[in-house]
Design a protein around this motif. Structure first.
Motif, PDB file in Angstrom:
ATOM      1  N   THR A 131      10.255 -31.574  59.251  1.00  0.00           N
ATOM      2  CA  THR A 131       9.456 -30.621  58.251  1.00  0.00           C
ATOM      3  C   THR A 131      10.264 -30.823  56.946  1.00  0.00           C
ATOM      4  OG1 THR A 131       8.530 -28.696  57.589  1.00  0.00           O
ATOM      5  CG2 THR A 131      10.497 -28.571  58.752  1.00  0.00           C
ATOM      6  N   HIS A 132       9.502 -30.690  55.749  1.00  0.00           N
ATOM      7  CA  HIS A 132      10.069 -30.261  54.481  1.00  0.00           C
ATOM      8  C   HIS A 132       9.719 -28.821  54.000  1.00  0.00           C
ATOM      9  CE1 HIS A 132       6.454 -31.901  53.433  1.00  0.00           C
ATOM     10  NE2 HIS A 132       6.191 -31.021  52.207  1.00  0.00           N
ATOM     11  N   ASP A 133       8.914 -28.203  54.789  1.00  0.00           N
ATOM     12  CA  ASP A 133       8.246 -26.780  54.690  1.00  0.00           C
ATOM     13  C   ASP A 133       9.629 -25.713  54.850  1.00  0.00           C
ATOM     14  OD1 ASP A 133       7.094 -24.253  54.772  1.00  0.00           O
ATOM     15  OD2 ASP A 133       5.211 -25.162  55.351  1.00  0.00           O
ATOM     16  N   PRO A 134      10.039 -25.040  53.781  1.00  0.00           N
ATOM     17  CA  PRO A 134      11.247 -24.134  54.240  1.00  0.00           C
ATOM     18  C   PRO A 134      10.690 -23.144  55.310  1.00  0.00           C
ATOM     19  CG  PRO A 134      10.956 -24.527  51.836  1.00  0.00           C
ATOM     20  CD  PRO A 134       9.712 -25.157  52.697  1.00  0.00           C
ATOM     21  N   LEU A 135       9.101 -22.568  55.207  1.00  0.00           N
ATOM     22  CA  LEU A 135       8.481 -21.745  56.089  1.00  0.00           C
ATOM     23  C   LEU A 135       8.768 -22.409  57.513  1.00  0.00           C
ATOM     24  CD1 LEU A 135       6.958 -18.909  56.855  1.00  0.00           C
ATOM     25  CD2 LEU A 135       5.035 -20.351  56.411  1.00  0.00           C
ATOM     26  N   VAL A 136       8.565 -23.265  57.594  1.00  0.00           N
ATOM     27  CA  VAL A 136       8.628 -23.939  59.068  1.00  0.00           C
ATOM     28  C   VAL A 136      10.250 -23.969  59.457  1.00  0.00           C
ATOM     29  CG1 VAL A 136       8.324 -25.969  60.617  1.00  0.00           C
ATOM     30  CG2 VAL A 136       6.663 -25.409  59.141  1.00  0.00           C
ATOM     31  N   ALA A 137      10.965 -24.593  58.627  1.00  0.00           N
ATOM     32  CA  ALA A 137      12.492 -24.546  59.027  1.00  0.00           C
ATOM     33  C   ALA A 137      12.922 -23.247  59.325  1.00  0.00           C
ATOM     34  CB  ALA A 137      13.100 -25.228  57.724  1.00  0.00           C
ATOM     35  N   ARG A 138      12.755 -22.146  58.573  1.00  0.00           N
ATOM     36  CA  ARG A 138      12.988 -20.629  58.800  1.00  0.00           C
ATOM     37  C   ARG A 138      12.707 -20.204  60.269  1.00  0.00           C
ATOM     38  NH1 ARG A 138      11.968 -19.917  53.109  1.00  0.00           N
ATOM     39  NH2 ARG A 138       9.982 -18.899  54.078  1.00  0.00           N
ATOM     40  N   SER A 139      11.562 -20.597  60.710  1.00  0.00           N
ATOM     41  CA  SER A 139      10.917 -20.165  61.877  1.00  0.00           C
ATOM     42  C   SER A 139      11.802 -20.687  63.127  1.00  0.00           C
ATOM     43  CB  SER A 139       9.740 -20.420  62.181  1.00  0.00           C
ATOM     44  OG  SER A 139       9.437 -21.855  62.401  1.00  0.00           O
ATOM     45  N   CYS A 140      12.574 -21.668  63.062  1.00  0.00           N
ATOM     46  CA  CYS A 140      13.548 -22.340  64.143  1.00  0.00           C
ATOM     47  C   CYS A 140      14.629 -21.738  64.429  1.00  0.00           C
ATOM     48  CB  CYS A 140      13.400 -23.916  63.902  1.00  0.00           C
ATOM     49  SG  CYS A 140      11.897 -24.854  63.850  1.00  0.00           S
ATOM     50  N   GLU A 141      15.159 -22.099  65.366  1.00  0.00           N
ATOM     51  CA  GLU A 141      16.544 -21.245  65.804  1.00  0.00           C
ATOM     52  C   GLU A 141      17.728 -22.282  65.135  1.00  0.00           C
ATOM     53  OE1 GLU A 141      15.029 -19.745  70.280  1.00  0.00           O
ATOM     54  OE2 GLU A 141      15.929 -21.772  70.029  1.00  0.00           O
ATOM     55  N   ARG A 142      17.503 -23.436  65.039  1.00  0.00           N
ATOM     56  CA  ARG A 142      18.363 -24.213  64.449  1.00  0.00           C
ATOM     57  C   ARG A 142      17.936 -25.380  63.509  1.00  0.00           C
ATOM     58  NH1 ARG A 142      21.767 -28.862  66.703  1.00  0.00           N
ATOM     59  NH2 ARG A 142      20.389 -28.750  68.589  1.00  0.00           N
ATOM     60  N   VAL A 143      18.593 -25.584  62.236  1.00  0.00           N
ATOM     61  CA  VAL A 143      18.174 -26.756  61.363  1.00  0.00           C
ATOM     62  C   VAL A 143      19.349 -27.794  61.227  1.00  0.00           C
ATOM     63  CG1 VAL A 143      17.338 -27.121  59.223  1.00  0.00           C
ATOM     64  CG2 VAL A 143      16.663 -24.653  60.108  1.00  0.00           C
ATOM     65  N   VAL A 144      18.710 -29.032  61.381  1.00  0.00           N
ATOM     66  CA  VAL A 144      19.560 -30.148  60.786  1.00  0.00           C
ATOM     67  C   VAL A 144      18.914 -30.820  59.688  1.00  0.00           C
ATOM     68  CG1 VAL A 144      20.511 -30.403  63.228  1.00  0.00           C
ATOM     69  CG2 VAL A 144      18.422 -31.624  62.725  1.00  0.00           C
ATOM     70  N   ARG A 145      19.593 -31.395  59.008  1.00  0.00           N
ATOM     71  CA  ARG A 145      19.153 -32.384  57.737  1.00  0.00           C
ATOM     72  C   ARG A 145      19.590 -33.741  57.728  1.00  0.00           C
ATOM     73  NH1 ARG A 145      17.384 -30.928  52.845  1.00  0.00           N
ATOM     74  NH2 ARG A 145      17.821 -28.723  53.321  1.00  0.00           N
ATOM     75  N   LEU A 146      18.635 -34.479  57.593  1.00  0.00           N
ATOM     76  CA  LEU A 146      18.683 -35.997  57.765  1.00  0.00           C
ATOM     77  C   LEU A 146      18.777 -36.333  55.975  1.00  0.00           C
ATOM     78  CD1 LEU A 146      16.496 -37.512  60.467  1.00  0.00           C
ATOM     79  CD2 LEU A 146      18.900 -37.921  60.259  1.00  0.00           C
ATOM     80  N   HIS A 147      19.701 -37.411  55.781  1.00  0.00           N
ATOM     81  CA  HIS A 147      19.657 -37.922  54.376  1.00  0.00           C
ATOM     82  C   HIS A 147      19.882 -39.311  54.628  1.00  0.00           C
ATOM     83  CE1 HIS A 147      20.095 -38.253  50.077  1.00  0.00           C
ATOM     84  NE2 HIS A 147      21.206 -38.669  50.366  1.00  0.00           N
ATOM     85  N   ASP A 148      19.195 -40.240  54.068  1.00  0.00           N
ATOM     86  CA  ASP A 148      19.413 -41.675  54.364  1.00  0.00           C
ATOM     87  C   ASP A 148      19.530 -42.266  55.630  1.00  0.00           C
ATOM     88  OD1 ASP A 148      18.546 -42.129  51.538  1.00  0.00           O
ATOM     89  OD2 ASP A 148      20.666 -41.952  50.942  1.00  0.00           O
ATOM     90  N   GLY A 149      18.989 -41.425  56.831  1.00  0.00           N
ATOM     91  CA  GLY A 149      19.184 -41.684  57.874  1.00  0.00           C
ATOM     92  C   GLY A 149      20.220 -41.337  58.385  1.00  0.00           C
ATOM     93  N   ARG A 150      21.161 -40.317  57.950  1.00  0.00           N
ATOM     94  CA  ARG A 150      22.214 -39.843  58.523  1.00  0.00           C
ATOM     95  C   ARG A 150      21.801 -38.364  58.697  1.00  0.00           C
ATOM     96  NH1 ARG A 150      27.145 -43.212  55.756  1.00  0.00           N
ATOM     97  NH2 ARG A 150      26.505 -45.140  56.630  1.00  0.00           N
ATOM     98  N   LEU A 151      22.749 -37.701  59.531  1.00  0.00           N
ATOM     99  CA  LEU A 151      22.736 -36.258  59.823  1.00  0.00           C
ATOM    100  C   LEU A 151      23.734 -35.722  58.910  1.00  0.00           C
ATOM    101  CD1 LEU A 151      22.352 -35.283  63.629  1.00  0.00           C
ATOM    102  CD2 LEU A 151      20.777 -34.910  61.838  1.00  0.00           C
ATOM    103  N   CYS A 152      23.461 -34.669  58.063  1.00  0.00           N
ATOM    104  CA  CYS A 152      24.348 -34.119  56.987  1.00  0.00           C
ATOM    105  C   CYS A 152      25.191 -32.953  57.663  1.00  0.00           C
ATOM    106  CB  CYS A 152      23.604 -33.812  55.722  1.00  0.00           C
ATOM    107  SG  CYS A 152      22.892 -35.021  54.859  1.00  0.00           S
ATOM    108  N   ALA A 153      26.170 -32.514  57.695  1.00  0.00           N
ATOM    109  CA  ALA A 153      26.908 -31.620  57.797  1.00  0.00           C
ATOM    110  C   ALA A 153      26.303 -30.337  57.338  1.00  0.00           C
ATOM    111  CB  ALA A 153      28.383 -31.588  57.504  1.00  0.00           C
TER     112      ALA A 153
END
Length: 224
Positions: free
Chosen positions: A202-224
């Protein structure tokens, strides 16, 4: 992570490019998801979110790396064993992939038949339609549904097989805030009722906040 339901190790995936080269959609992704966990995968368009979900669903095989489900390396399984393991994985795609010429109930029964359930039943289909509030629309043709109703039908498709792992690709994309919140509530109710592990791109902040954990992808890589 001990006892992970999903384990992705060093996964990379590339697509052919028109110029003869390739596009790296994922680049060395390592990720674990615990049973019952809710995980949001966020990132801009083209970050690799949809590719990651397709790989987790088994629809796409990674160029390199391993994907394990319940401790079994999917890439090392026979076709029959792989199909058996993936039976309890369901996807809510960004575009519904519904048979528009069938009724709402017809769509559900087709899904249950192709999900390799031994006894696809009207009661199972009705249960899923009731969960998303579409029981009164069961005999309508799918193309008669609004965009929000079609998205809810896609959710009903996914939860009808009682999946252990539910993957949702931008489930609220293009929906107005009211419809988006209602759809999200349906997904969470199904997760709580079935004890399903949930991964949402998702790119929806509402959806992301509802989850227990969030990870971010940027150019195919997981960001810290």
């Amino acid at each position: 992570m001990q006892g992970a339901l999903v384990r992705v190790v060093g996964v990379a995936h590339r697509y052919p490019a028109p110029d003869g080269g390739h596009v790296m959609a994922l680049d060395g992704v390592t990720l674990s998801v615990a049973p019952g966990e809710s995980l949001a995968v966020v990132g801009s368009s083209g970050a690799g979110k949809s590719t990651l979900l397709r790989i987790l669903s088994g629809a796409t095989r990674p160029t390199s790396g391993t994907v394990s489900l319940d401790g079994a390396d999917l890439g090392a399984l026979s076709r029959r064993e792989r199909s058996k393991h993936l039976r309890r994985v369901a996807t809510v795609p960004r575009d519904g992939e519904l048979a528009r010429e069938l009724s709402v109930l017809g769509n559900m029964m087709t899904l249950l038949s192709t999900a390799c359930l031994r006894a696809p039943s009207l009661s199972r289909a009705a249960e899923a339609l009731a969960a998303v509030g579409l029981e009164a629309r069961a005999h309508c043709l799918t193309h008669e549904l609004s965009s929000g109703e079609q998205r809810r039908l896609a959710v009903a498709h996914a939860i009808a097989s009682h999946p252990r792992l539910l993957l949702a690709d931008e489930p609220t994309c293009g929906l107005d805030p009211f419809t988006a919140r209602a759809l999200l509530a349906v997904v969470w109710q199904a997760r709580e009722r079935l004890g399903t592990t949930l991964v949402i791109a998702t790119h929806d902040p509402l959806v992301a906040r509802s989850c227990e954990r969030v990870v971010r992808l940027h150019d195919g890589r997981l960001c810290a």
